[in-house]
Design an enzyme around this catalytic site. Structure first.
Site: not given
Length: 362
Positions: A142, A192, A224, A248, A252
């Site tokens: 970001y 990751k 993942d 983020d 959700d």
């Protein structure tokens, strides 16, 4: 009588509608507990672009810094949805977080027993789900530089830079471990590390921080795998901490455990005082939902629960926060539902009715 100054930024879409209900509930808190909430209101997001040409004015930042907390509605909508625009509504939330030094976004995920049947997951999977996801807010894709688009002989190109420093990772991990000490004493660090150098740094620093909290269990999970476990065994999580983009996306996904984003509050926090309070920005995670704006369909509970988080984390009003949370639980038990959480035969109410019901039960 304690006095607190709060900056109110309703924003776009359903933001003003759900904000009105949160302020209604806070008004009831004032009456019952004898506090005074002094509000400043500022235009942000798409509405500010239309009015001022920018999503976030310096004057708004100055008022935020002079406040005890910021209540933030939502920003964005089709009118301003041009990814190539030099000014976007989202600049408001990103700029506010950066200017206030807010680096940890807390998103609690708790499944109300009465809403388990509204989820798309099997009821047995949702039993006992009670977690907090902590998303790092100031680093990663970001904000990393370079960030740009261009064209050359090979066509359109774009780059975003994923960058993290040891300091950024350590401070948000400390928040996670400190919170876990107040809960079930388990931290899941998500990265990751099998592919990304930033993921390897994240894992190393999280491990080092974890050694300072020997009473808290630390596990590392690849992002993942975490996405899979959130729908396979969500009750196994206590506190999850992860970087900006992963947080983020995962929050959700986690929102669907609770049945709707309309049930999901959040708090963005920076450095804390010795008593645990400090400036924070509080917002529902559902966004501006322009497709239902002005129709009375918006669920105000995430905004109301965000206000409860504000009472506890910025104003130090634990008893008052608990009163709001108990009132939300009460209306859910009594069967009141906005359309997003309404099953067959449910008593469906509009935004204002739901907000008034919560206020009446405080």
């Amino acid at each position: 009588m304690a006095t607190f100054r709060i900056l109110v930024t309703p924003g776009d879409g359903i933001g003003p509608e759900v904000m009105e209900e949160a302020l209604k509930v806070l008004g009831r808190v004032q009456q019952r507990f004898g506090h005074e909430f002094v509000y400043d209101e500022e235009t942000i997001g798409g509405a500010a672009i239309d009015r001022y040409g920018v999503a976030l004015r310096p004057e708004t930042i100055a008022k935020a810094k002079a406040s005890d907390a910021v209540l933030f509605g939502a920003v964005g909508g089709p009118k301003w949805d041009d990814p190539r625009a030099s000014v976007r509504p989202e600049d408001a939330i990103l700029g506010m977080r950066k200017q206030l030094g807010l680096f940890a976004n807390l998103r609690p995920v708790r499944v109300a027993p009465e809403l388990i049947g509204e989820s798309t997951l099997k009821p047995e999977v949702l039993q006992g789900v009670d977690m907090v996801v902590i998303r790092e807010l100031t680093g990663g894709l970001y904000f990393g530089k370079p960030k740009r688009r261009w064209e050359n002989a090979e066509g359109r190109q774009a780059v975003d830079t994923l960058r993290y420093s040891e300091r950024e990772v350590a401070r948000v991990c400390h928040v996670a471990f400190q919170l876990a000490r107040q809960r079930r004493k388990k931290v899941t660090s998500v990265d990751k590390a099998n592919v990304l150098r930033t993921g390897q740094l994240w894992r190393e620093v999280a491990t080092e921080v974890g050694k300072q909290y020997p009473d808290v269990e630390l596990e590392h999970i690849l992002v993942d795998a975490c996405a899979m476990y959130l729908v396979r065994r969500p009750a196994s999580f206590d506190v999850i901490v992860t970087e900006n983009m992963f947080g983020d996306i995962l929050t959700d996904e986690a929102a669907m455990l609770a049945g709707s984003m309309g049930m999901m509050p959040s708090a963005s926090l920076g450095r804390r005082r010795k008593d645990g309070t400090g400036i924070g920005l509080y917002e529902p995670i559902h966004g501006s939902a322009p497709d239902i704006a002005g129709q009375g369909k918006a669920n105000p509970l995430a905004m109301i629960l965000s206000a409860a988080m504000m009472l506890r984390l910025s104003l130090g009003l634990d008893r008052e926060a608990k009163a709001v949370e108990d009132a939300v639980d009460a209306v859910i038990r009594e069967g009141l539902r906005t359309p997003d959480i309404a099953g067959p035969g449910a008593k469906v109410v509009d935004t204002r009715t739901m907000g008034s019901a919560v206020a009446e039960r405080i």
